[in-house]
Structure formats: C-alpha cells, structure tokens
Design a protein around this motif. Structure first.
Motif, short mmCIF file in Angstrom:
data_model
loop_
_atom_site.label_atom_id
_atom_site.label_comp_id
_atom_site.label_asym_id
_atom_site.label_seq_id
_atom_site.Cartn_x
_atom_site.Cartn_y
_atom_site.Cartn_z
N GLY A 1 0.77 -1.23 0.00
CA GLY A 1 0.00 0.00 0.00
C GLY A 1 0.80 1.29 0.00
O GLY A 1 0.25 2.35 0.25
N PHE A 2 2.08 1.20 -0.29
CA PHE A 2 2.90 2.40 -0.39
C PHE A 2 2.79 2.97 -1.80
O PHE A 2 2.41 2.26 -2.73
CB PHE A 2 4.36 2.10 -0.05
CG PHE A 2 4.58 1.76 1.40
CD1 PHE A 2 4.74 2.75 2.35
CD2 PHE A 2 4.60 0.44 1.83
CE1 PHE A 2 4.94 2.45 3.69
CE2 PHE A 2 4.79 0.12 3.16
CZ PHE A 2 4.95 1.13 4.09
N SER A 3 3.17 4.23 -1.96
CA SER A 3 3.16 4.83 -3.29
C SER A 3 4.23 4.17 -4.15
O SER A 3 5.17 3.55 -3.62
CB SER A 3 3.43 6.33 -3.20
OG SER A 3 4.80 6.57 -2.92
N PRO A 4 4.12 4.30 -5.47
CA PRO A 4 5.15 3.70 -6.34
C PRO A 4 6.56 4.20 -6.01
O PRO A 4 7.50 3.40 -5.96
CB PRO A 4 4.72 4.13 -7.74
CG PRO A 4 3.24 4.27 -7.64
CD PRO A 4 3.00 4.82 -6.25
N SER A 5 6.72 5.49 -5.74
CA SER A 5 8.07 5.99 -5.45
C SER A 5 8.57 5.48 -4.10
O SER A 5 9.76 5.19 -3.95
CB SER A 5 8.11 7.52 -5.49
OG SER A 5 7.29 8.08 -4.50
N GLN A 6 7.68 5.33 -3.12
CA GLN A 6 8.09 4.77 -1.84
C GLN A 6 8.49 3.31 -1.99
O GLN A 6 9.48 2.86 -1.41
CB GLN A 6 6.95 4.92 -0.82
CG GLN A 6 6.69 6.35 -0.42
CD GLN A 6 5.43 6.51 0.40
OE1 GLN A 6 4.52 5.68 0.32
NE2 GLN A 6 5.37 7.56 1.19
N THR A 7 7.72 2.57 -2.78
CA THR A 7 8.03 1.16 -3.01
C THR A 7 9.36 1.03 -3.75
O THR A 7 10.17 0.15 -3.42
CB THR A 7 6.90 0.48 -3.77
OG1 THR A 7 5.67 0.70 -3.07
CG2 THR A 7 7.13 -1.01 -3.89
N GLN A 8 9.61 1.88 -4.71
CA GLN A 8 10.90 1.86 -5.42
C GLN A 8 12.04 2.12 -4.47
O GLN A 8 13.10 1.49 -4.55
CB GLN A 8 10.89 2.89 -6.55
CG GLN A 8 9.99 2.52 -7.69
CD GLN A 8 9.81 3.65 -8.69
OE1 GLN A 8 10.35 4.73 -8.54
NE2 GLN A 8 9.02 3.39 -9.72
N PHE A 9 11.84 3.04 -3.54
CA PHE A 9 12.87 3.33 -2.54
C PHE A 9 13.14 2.09 -1.69
O PHE A 9 14.29 1.72 -1.46
CB PHE A 9 12.45 4.51 -1.65
CG PHE A 9 13.42 4.80 -0.55
CD1 PHE A 9 14.64 5.42 -0.82
CD2 PHE A 9 13.15 4.43 0.76
CE1 PHE A 9 15.55 5.67 0.19
CE2 PHE A 9 14.04 4.69 1.77
CZ PHE A 9 15.25 5.31 1.48
N MET A 10 12.07 1.43 -1.22
CA MET A 10 12.25 0.24 -0.39
C MET A 10 13.00 -0.86 -1.14
O MET A 10 13.87 -1.52 -0.57
CB MET A 10 10.91 -0.28 0.10
CG MET A 10 10.23 0.65 1.08
SD MET A 10 8.75 -0.03 1.86
CE MET A 10 7.68 -0.28 0.47
N VAL A 11 12.68 -1.05 -2.41
CA VAL A 11 13.37 -2.06 -3.21
C VAL A 11 14.84 -1.69 -3.37
O VAL A 11 15.72 -2.54 -3.23
CB VAL A 11 12.68 -2.25 -4.58
CG1 VAL A 11 13.53 -3.10 -5.51
CG2 VAL A 11 11.30 -2.87 -4.40
N THR A 12 15.11 -0.43 -3.64
CA THR A 12 16.50 0.02 -3.80
C THR A 12 17.30 -0.23 -2.53
O THR A 12 18.42 -0.76 -2.58
CB THR A 12 16.54 1.52 -4.16
OG1 THR A 12 15.83 1.70 -5.39
CG2 THR A 12 17.96 2.02 -4.31
N VAL A 13 16.73 0.12 -1.39
CA VAL A 13 17.41 -0.11 -0.10
C VAL A 13 17.65 -1.60 0.12
O VAL A 13 18.75 -2.01 0.50
CB VAL A 13 16.60 0.51 1.06
CG1 VAL A 13 17.17 0.08 2.41
CG2 VAL A 13 16.57 2.02 0.95
#
Length: 69
Positions: A14-26
């Motif tokens: 349920g996070f925004s696409p940019s937040q999810t991209q950040f989590m994946v990057t981390v």
C-alpha cells in the motif's frame, strides 16, 4: 527478477510507487538507509511526509530505528 517485478511484488503493502521503489532500492543494496537518502530520492524536504513514510515503515515492522547513542 527485475527491479520492476520487485516493485510490483510489493504493491500489496500500500505504499506509493516511489516509496516502493525506494524500499526495493534499499533492500537490494545494504538494507540500511538514512532519512537523507529518502529525501534525496523523493525530492522532498524533511517534514511530515518524510516522517510519515519512515514512521509507517517502523510501525509495520518493515524497518527499525537505531538505538539512541
């Protein structure tokens, strides 16, 4: 698995696409991030939006804060 597939796999959180991209990057790198990493990637200044996202990660058990020094 591609980066986009990883992002898609986490959409249910349920996070925004940019937040999810950040989590994946981390997750793909060190698994460690600082507030300034998110502000830099998102283009946001530190404030309620940044705090809200990071607090949500902690509350949901997806991240931990380091103990106070």
């Amino acid at each position: 698995m591609t980066f986009d597939e990883r992002v898609h796999a986490l959409e249910y959180l349920g996070f925004s696409p940019s937040q999810t991209q950040f989590m994946v990057t981390v997750a793909l790198h060190s698994g460690f991030c600082l507030r300034r990493h998110y502000t830099k990637l998102s283009g946001l200044k530190y404030g309620a939006g940044v705090r809200g996202f990071l607090d949500r990660l902690v509350v949901r058990g997806l991240a931990r804060r380091p103990p106070p020094a």
